[in-house]
Design a protein around this motif. Structure first.
Motif, PDB file in Angstrom:
ATOM      1  N   GLN A 101     -10.156 -14.375 -25.937  1.00 27.15           N
ATOM      2  CA  GLN A 101      -9.598 -14.719 -27.243  1.00 27.15           C
ATOM      3  C   GLN A 101      -8.870 -13.534 -27.867  1.00 27.15           C
ATOM      4  O   GLN A 101      -7.806 -13.689 -28.470  1.00 27.15           O
ATOM      5  CB  GLN A 101     -10.709 -15.207 -28.166  1.00 27.15           C
ATOM      6  CG  GLN A 101     -11.289 -16.551 -27.784  1.00 27.15           C
ATOM      7  CD  GLN A 101     -12.269 -17.045 -28.828  1.00 27.15           C
ATOM      8  OE1 GLN A 101     -12.086 -16.818 -30.019  1.00 27.15           O
ATOM      9  NE2 GLN A 101     -13.319 -17.704 -28.367  1.00 27.15           N
ATOM     10  N   ASN A 106      -4.841 -13.476 -28.555  1.00 28.22           N
ATOM     11  CA  ASN A 106      -4.330 -13.402 -29.916  1.00 28.22           C
ATOM     12  C   ASN A 106      -3.563 -12.115 -30.188  1.00 28.22           C
ATOM     13  O   ASN A 106      -3.276 -11.799 -31.338  1.00 28.22           O
ATOM     14  CB  ASN A 106      -5.464 -13.578 -30.913  1.00 28.22           C
ATOM     15  CG  ASN A 106      -5.848 -15.047 -31.045  1.00 28.22           C
ATOM     16  OD1 ASN A 106      -5.062 -15.860 -31.539  1.00 28.22           O
ATOM     17  ND2 ASN A 106      -7.048 -15.408 -30.572  1.00 28.22           N
ATOM     18  N   GLN A 129      -7.785 -23.754 -30.458  1.00 25.61           N
ATOM     19  CA  GLN A 129      -7.199 -22.663 -29.685  1.00 25.61           C
ATOM     20  C   GLN A 129      -8.151 -22.210 -28.581  1.00 25.61           C
ATOM     21  O   GLN A 129      -7.747 -21.968 -27.446  1.00 25.61           O
ATOM     22  CB  GLN A 129      -6.855 -21.486 -30.599  1.00 25.61           C
ATOM     23  CG  GLN A 129      -6.018 -20.428 -29.874  1.00 25.61           C
ATOM     24  CD  GLN A 129      -6.059 -19.078 -30.525  1.00 25.61           C
ATOM     25  OE1 GLN A 129      -7.150 -18.579 -30.848  1.00 25.61           O
ATOM     26  NE2 GLN A 129      -4.888 -18.493 -30.740  1.00 25.61           N
ATOM     27  N   PRO A 188      -6.331 -18.070 -34.882  1.00 23.95           N
ATOM     28  CA  PRO A 188      -7.137 -17.290 -33.936  1.00 23.95           C
ATOM     29  C   PRO A 188      -8.623 -17.620 -34.046  1.00 23.95           C
ATOM     30  O   PRO A 188      -9.202 -17.618 -35.148  1.00 23.95           O
ATOM     31  CB  PRO A 188      -6.853 -15.844 -34.371  1.00 23.95           C
ATOM     32  CG  PRO A 188      -5.501 -15.892 -35.002  1.00 23.95           C
ATOM     33  CD  PRO A 188      -5.439 -17.220 -35.686  1.00 23.95           C
ATOM     34  N   ARG A 194      -1.892 -12.867 -36.226  1.00 24.07           N
ATOM     35  CA  ARG A 194      -2.235 -12.293 -34.934  1.00 24.07           C
ATOM     36  C   ARG A 194      -3.189 -11.123 -35.135  1.00 24.07           C
ATOM     37  O   ARG A 194      -3.173 -10.436 -36.154  1.00 24.07           O
ATOM     38  CB  ARG A 194      -0.963 -11.770 -34.233  1.00 24.07           C
ATOM     39  CG  ARG A 194       0.108 -12.830 -34.023  1.00 24.07           C
ATOM     40  CD  ARG A 194      -0.180 -13.716 -32.852  1.00 24.07           C
ATOM     41  NE  ARG A 194       0.251 -13.093 -31.591  1.00 24.07           N
ATOM     42  CZ  ARG A 194      -0.098 -13.540 -30.394  1.00 24.07           C
ATOM     43  NH1 ARG A 194      -0.907 -14.581 -30.288  1.00 24.07           N
ATOM     44  NH2 ARG A 194       0.349 -12.943 -29.301  1.00 24.07           N
TER      45      ARG A 194
END
Length: 840
Positions: free
Chosen positions: A679, A683, A720, A715, A600
């Motif tokens: 994004q 994340n 994603q 990420p 993360r």
């Protein structure tokens, strides 16, 4: 007193009936008893709740018997005019239609049908009580007037109990745990108990063929107020959740019942009876008093009103098999010869039929009562129900063999051997017993899973009108085994739409349930009446069905080893007005869903980042340090300034100082300002700034919940990013981990004032914060009071769009486990949920 009792049916047979009306009434009683035995045998195979056979017996058979015989006794002993057969027929017809509606409504889950039936029973019980009291004015035999008092009080208890039962079928209005024991006690100890005790004062001496004790009528009148006081205390105690009030009521009721029954039990000891009815009545009385004393003992030991478990789970089998079934068969064994025979010879013929193998049936019935009442290992309880079905089903066979001919032809046949009716009933009984044995043999044990599909076992907990987790997600093609544990005080079970089901589980019981191979959505629920309406439901979904949860993510799973929940408690602001914070950007592996860890992007190594708190006018000085591998920035919504410089993206290894002054109160979001922001937020790069409104009153506890969407995967990876762009998250979460407060509930005490600060970090979607079982009396959202303490009305949710924040306050009314959710239920089922454990 030596007055002989004349229990012969008064009046002429009704026009249109060949047999007397009371014979028709008793045929209804026997028919419901046969239905109850049959349902006990096949309800598991048909997927029906055990509630149905119980109420077919208690509400169908016993209620018809009480109505028919209470009216008969009052007419015969008080010498009052008999109501017309037409009126009695209309009343019984309406009663049985109402009972059918209750059974049909509960069986199909259509609440208004069950509620209509319950309302009908309540109205009829009220009419029955009023009619009995009006008849009392015309009584010619004053000594038996106490009967009217018992029967009328019993009818009032049924009216109140029926009203509560109707409410339970719709979920109990949030008071299920209190209304259920009140409903059960009003019907069992009120409607059934008062009717039986009142009748035994006259029936038992007749069955014993002895004189009625001289003071029995006076005793009957004197103990009735104590019985009513005990029943009222029990009911009030359960509704008010007062254990000592319930206990006081039980003790009063037990003393009154014991005093009522003692003279007759002593008479049996002095002169041992040789006929079946006294033994059945004595055994039933023993189980009745035993049930009251056992419950009082359990309640005294528990120290709290856990009667739902005691009555429904433990005592109900005692009262049904030991007391109800035996008192009914004993009374009919004594009374049917009088109403079916036309003279001493026919009386003896009927009595001889009803007395066949009575010793075996009495012993078998009481052994069955022990097997179903005591917590014995499988399959002994099932065998107990089989034995009970055989013993009482045999009585149905015998009783119908003499009742049906009288009803159809108006008289007994010339011979009492064989006959088409008897043969037909015997075939039916044999089929019933066969079905019982089949049902007992089919009791689930520990199923053997197929080796063809991967197997996964998930624990499901039943408690507090909730099934936890409410959603179980497994990869398609998985053979799912559910370890179902009842952690509540009341009995529960679990039935799945594909037919898999558990037994009824008492408190602390568990069972391994084979849910089968999961290829589609399967719903599940608790089958106990009203529990499904109260919210005891769950859903099994294959992962990747488009609703939530990617491969490898299961919001319902347990956290991985070493996981620690984020403390949601919000400390007060520092005393100073200048708040200096160093905020370091790092890339850290965190657990974003139970058992699912991934890298993360974070502020300060956590998601959400550190919480900042101050007051209006405070100065904040944040030093942002980029220790990551990508460019990042920060945007504090709590400050107003030109963004170009403080919100610029800084490269790895760089730092900047971000200063702002809090000019307005609120719950503010901060997040990474680097593009694409969706994004960076998705994340994990977000956090909250709390600026207290001026003169904010103190509360007992404050919690902060930062809601966000959950996007699994590397990420910045293409998959994603595609999900983020499509707004198709893999789940939802509070404070960085899906479902973490399910495993680590928040804490509070009953009566405490709790403030929930909530911020919706997004990056997209709304958030509707709700506490199940609670109501907000204060709501503050986006810098404005939407609801202040003391204002009229309340709020059920705190609704927030992306990047909005606020708080809501409530006081928990009583101890319990209160779920909190994002009330977009897709979000809750995907992980945005938790519990508050409220203790006294």
């Amino acid at each position: 007193m030596s007055e002989p009792l004349d229990l012969r049916p008064p009046g002429r047979p009704p026009r249109g009936f060949k047999g007397p009306f009371i014979a028709w009434g008793n045929l209804l009683v026997l028919a419901w008893l046969a239905v109850a035995v049959l349902l006990f045998a096949v309800h598991r195979e048909l997927g029906l709740p055990v509630w149905l056979p119980l109420h077919a017996f208690l509400l169908g058979s016993l209620t018809n018997a009480i109505v028919v015989w209470s009216m008969h006794f009052v007419v015969a002993l008080c010498r009052v005019p008999s109501p017309s057969p037409r009126r009695m027929g209309f009343g019984l017809g309406a009663l049985n239609v109402s009972v059918l509606l209750v059974l049909l409504g509960v069986g199909t889950g259509v609440h208004w049908v069950a509620g209509t039936g319950a309302a009908g029973i309540t109205v009829l019980a009220t009419v029955h009580a009023i009619h009995l009291l009006r008849l009392r004015r015309h009584a010619l035999t004053g000594g038996y007037g106490y009967l009217v008092g018992y029967y009328a009080a019993a009818a009032v208890a049924l009216a109140i109990g029926g009203t509560l039962g109707g409410a339970l079928t719709a979920g109990g209005m949030g008071l299920y745990a209190r209304l259920l024991p009140a409903h059960a006690h009003l019907n069992l100890f009120g409607w059934l108990g008062l009717s039986v005790l009142g009748t035994l004062f006259t029936l038992w001496p007749t069955a014993l063929r002895t004189r009625m004790p001289a003071d029995s009528m006076r005793l009957a009148r004197r103990v009735l107020p104590l019985l009513l006081a005990g029943l009222a205390a029990m009911t009030a105690g359960f509704v008010l959740a007062s254990a000592w009030t319930v206990l006081a009521g039980l003790v009063a009721y037990a003393i009154a019942a014991g005093v009522s029954l003692a003279p007759f039990e002593l008479a049996m000891l002095r002169q041992r009876p040789r006929r079946p009815a006294p033994w059945m009545l004595a055994a039933a009385s023993f189980w009745f008093v035993a049930a009251v004393l056992i419950e009082a003992g359990l309640l005294l030991g528990a120290g709290k009103p856990d009667a739902p478990a005691m009555v429904v789970g433990d005592l109900l089998p005692v009262l049904v098999v030991g007391f109800g079934a035996q008192i009914l068969t004993g009374a009919l064994t004594q009374l049917l010869p009088v109403v079916l025979g036309r003279g001493p010879a026919e009386h003896k013929r009927v009595a001889a039929v009803l007395g066949r193998a009575w010793q075996v049936r009495v012993i078998g019935g009481n052994v069955a009562a022990v097997l179903v009442a005591v917590d014995l290992p499988t399959p002994l309880p099932s065998l107990g129900w089989v034995l009970a079905a055989i013993c009482f089903g045999a009585f149905v066979l015998l009783a119908m063999s003499v009742t049906v001919p009288v009803v159809v032809r108006g008289a007994l046949p010339a011979s009492n051997h064989g006959g088409a009716t008897t043969i037909g009933i015997a075939v039916g009984l044999a089929a019933t017993v066969g079905a019982v044995l089949l049902g007992a043999g089919g009791a689930p044990g520990s199923p053997e899973p197929s080796s063809a599909a991967p197997v996964r076992t998930v624990q499901v907990e039943l408690a507090e009108m909730r099934i936890d987790p409410p959603v179980v997600r497994v990869p398609p093609g998985t053979r799912l085994m559910l370890r179902v544990v009842n952690n509540g005080a009341a009995p529960h079970d679990l039935r799945l739409a594909n037919g898999a089901r558990t037994d009824r589980l008492g408190s602390g019981d568990s069972e391994l349930l084979d849910a089968g191979v999961i290829d589609g959505t399967v719903d599940g629920w608790c089958t106990i009446t009203g529990h499904r309406a109260a919210g005891m439901t769950m859903t099994i979904r294959p992962a990747g069905d488009g609703r939530a949860g990617p491969e490898g993510i299961d919001p319902a799973a347990r956290p991985g080893p070493g996981w620690r929940p984020r403390d949601a408690a919000l400390p007060p602001a520092d005393a100073g007005t200048l708040h200096r914070v160093e905020l370091r950007v790092s890339e850290t592996e965190l657990e974003l869903a139970p058992g699912h860890r991934q890298r993360r992007w974070t502020f300060g190594g956590t998601t959400p980042g550190p919480t900042l708190r101050g007051e209006v006018g405070d100065r904040f000085e944040i030093t942002l340090v980029n220790d990551g591998s990508l460019g990042h920035g920060v945007d504090f919504h709590a400050g107003a300034l030109a963004p170009e410089e403080p919100m610029r993206t800084i490269a790895p290894g760089e730092r900047l100082v971000y200063r702002f002054t809090a000019r307005r109160a609120g719950a503010w979001l901060y997040h990474c300002s680097a593009t694409p922001m969706s994004q960076h937020i998705a994340n994990g790069m977000y956090g909250a700034v709390i600026i207290d409104p001026p003169r904010l009153p103190p509360v007992d506890r404050e919690y902060l919940l930062v809601g966000a969407q959950l996007y699994a995967g590397e990420p910045g990876s293409d998959p994603q990013v595609a999900k983020i762009d499509a707004g198709a998250p893999d789940g939802w979460q509070f404070n960085g981990t899906a479902g973490q407060y399910v495993h680590a509930p928040l804490a509070a005490r009953a009566g405490e004032r709790v403030r929930f600060w909530v911020v919706n970090a997004g990056p997209g979607g709304t958030l509707s914060f709700h506490v199940v079982g609670g109501q907000f009396d204060t709501v503050y959202r986006e810098g404005a009071w939407a609801l202040r303490p003391g204002a009229d009305g309340g709020a059920q949710t705190l609704g927030l769009a992306p990047a909005q924040g606020g708080f809501a306050e409530l006081t928990f009314p009583e101890p319990g486990r209160y779920p909190f959710v994002d009330h977009d239920m897709r979000h809750a089922e995907g992980g945005a949920r938790g519990f508050v454990d409220v203790v006294p």
